[in-house]
Design an enzyme around this catalytic site. Structure first.
Site, mmCIF file in Angstrom:
data_model
loop_
_atom_site.group_PDB
_atom_site.id
_atom_site.type_symbol
_atom_site.label_atom_id
_atom_site.label_comp_id
_atom_site.label_asym_id
_atom_site.label_seq_id
_atom_site.Cartn_x
_atom_site.Cartn_y
_atom_site.Cartn_z
ATOM 1 C CD GLN A 1 -2.756 1.183 2.714
ATOM 2 O OE1 GLN A 1 -2.169 0.617 3.607
ATOM 3 N NE2 GLN A 1 -3.867 1.825 2.535
ATOM 4 C CE1 TYR B 1 -4.191 4.127 -0.791
ATOM 5 C CE2 TYR B 1 -5.499 4.607 1.415
ATOM 6 C CZ TYR B 1 -5.287 4.162 0.112
ATOM 7 O OH TYR B 1 -6.529 3.901 -0.648
ATOM 8 C CD GLU C 1 -5.496 0.139 6.486
ATOM 9 O OE1 GLU C 1 -4.449 0.158 6.736
ATOM 10 O OE2 GLU C 1 -5.771 1.165 5.715
ATOM 11 C CB SER D 1 -4.282 8.700 14.355
ATOM 12 O OG SER D 1 -4.820 9.542 14.105
ATOM 13 C CD GLU E 1 -4.833 9.956 18.950
ATOM 14 O OE1 GLU E 1 -4.176 9.643 19.967
ATOM 15 O OE2 GLU E 1 -4.648 9.336 17.747
#
Length: 401
Positions: free
Chosen positions: A126, A128, A246, A384, A386
């Site tokens: 991946q 990204y 994912e 994340s 957060e």
């Protein structure tokens, strides 16, 4: 949702157990149980075993060569595979790229790439994250410029934290194809051959000395225009669709269940000169709380994969599952580390040989601390926690904090 297994579900569970007992190589389950790396060759072998059985792609439609299992069947397989210490299939091609190709790819792309994912001809990674674009993925800087003839893109830039990129021959990438629009509106989704001139993979060696992640550099890399998935500048839509899959995978309900079962076995064992750890009120309360949370998450997971099986991309629920799933897995890792005590430390095996006094085999307990520290990453990758909490707040509370 009725969580009781039907007779058909129980028969399927028995079939899965028989398959794992017969086909799962003991050397593989031993390595997984001890927290050891399986390696590329063994990963590919397990991939082939599942493909021969027709079980490699449980979430794919049958029209693309998948098993097309329902949500309960997928849950059962994940649960039984984790309990048997079966390897977890590398998800990048099967569980992340494939759903994007099936929904947004051209028929030519589907006919070419999907069979190669099943056969193992291609190992995908991946592309990204970038040094300045991790949780803020839309700020990525890797560019792809269409040549004057319109035959290929020229890609320049860098990706980082590329898991198992050292094994991959293909990478799916988010690239910037338009700098004059809103960040999210100028991104495209490209499929890039890692053997193309100008692609360089540089290892990132972790603190424990392992080589799990990499940097990938692109210098004037030419990518055929046929490798553009969907429309140019629409890649953000495809990226969000991929990320929901994912995040669901990251939750890892089956692996958490297996991990909790292992903690219980240790906590209930008789200790030399003391009571079982499970009789410690503080530890018992933590085990009970994580079990309650895990049961609730299993229900949520079933609901989300049911939505995916119906053809819709899970929305904010995937973010909820990712946050809660990673918290639960990290809590189980911490409980395992505390339960193993000194045996979780990397002692030489001969120093503790024969002295475990009710604890697990010290050879098995050794990786516990390493897994605890390695899995701190779960709350970061895939978006994340957060950032996920921000998404949840925005969708469910209208932007409230």
């Amino acid at each position: 949702m009725d969580l009781r297994y039907s007779d058909e579900d129980k028969a399927f569970r028995d079939e899965v157990r028989s398959f794992l007992k017969e086909k799962l190589p003991k050397e593989f389950s031993d390595k997984i149980r001890k927290g050891q790396e399986l390696g590329r060759e063994n990963q590919e072998r397990w991939h082939a075993i599942l493909n021969e059985q027709g079980w490699l792609a449980p979430n794919w439609p049958a029209s693309f060569g998948g098993a097309e299992w329902n949500a309960v069947q997928r849950h059962i397989f994940e649960e039984e595979a984790a309990a048997a210490n079966a390897p977890r299939i590398v998800p990048f091609g099967l569980s992340m790229l494939a759903p994007v190709l099936q929904k947004f790819g051209s028929k030519e792309q589907q006919d070419y790439w999907l069979p190669r994912i099943l056969s193992g001809e291609d190992w995908w990674c991946q592309g990204y994250s970038e040094p300045g674009a991790g949780s803020d993925l839309a700020s990525l800087k890797t560019t792809a410029v269409l040549n004057d003839a319109g035959t290929h893109y020229v890609v320049n830039g860098q990706k980082t934290w590329t898991t198992l990129g050292q094994h991959a021959n293909m990478i799916f990438c988010l690239v910037r194809t338009n700098k004059d629009v809103k960040q999210q509106e100028g991104i495209s989704f490209l499929l890039i051959d890692m053997d193309t001139p100008g692609v360089e993979v540089r290892p990132i060696i972790l603190l424990d000395g392992t080589h799990e992640v990499n940097e990938v550099w692109f210098t004037d890399v030419e990518v055929p225009v046929e490798n553009l998935v969907g429309e140019q500048d629409k890649g953000w839509t495809y990226a969000k669709y991929l990320l929901t899959h994912e995040r669901t995978n990251i939750a890892g309900v089956g692996f958490s269940q297996a991990g909790l079962a292992a903690v219980k076995r240790v906590a209930r064992a008789e200790m030399a000169g003391g009571k079982p750890l499970a009789q410690n009120p503080h530890f018992a309360a933590r085990m009970a709380q994580v079990e309650i949370d895990l049961m609730a998450m299993a229900t949520t997971n079933l609901r989300i994969i049911s939505q995916a099986a119906a053809g819709s991309a899970p929305g904010v629920e995937a973010s909820m599952l990712k946050v809660k799933g990673t918290i639960i897995r990290q809590e189980i890792n911490d409980l395992a580390r505390r339960a193993a005590g000194a045996y979780a430390m990397p002692f030489a095996s001969e120093a503790v040989e024969g002295s475990n006094a009710g604890l697990p085999d010290p050879h098995d307990a050794g990786p516990v601390a390493a897994q605890y520290f390695n899995y701190r990453k779960l709350s970061i990758f895939g978006g994340s926690n957060e950032i996920q909490r921000g998404i949840i707040a925005k969708v469910k509370m209208g932007g409230g904090a």
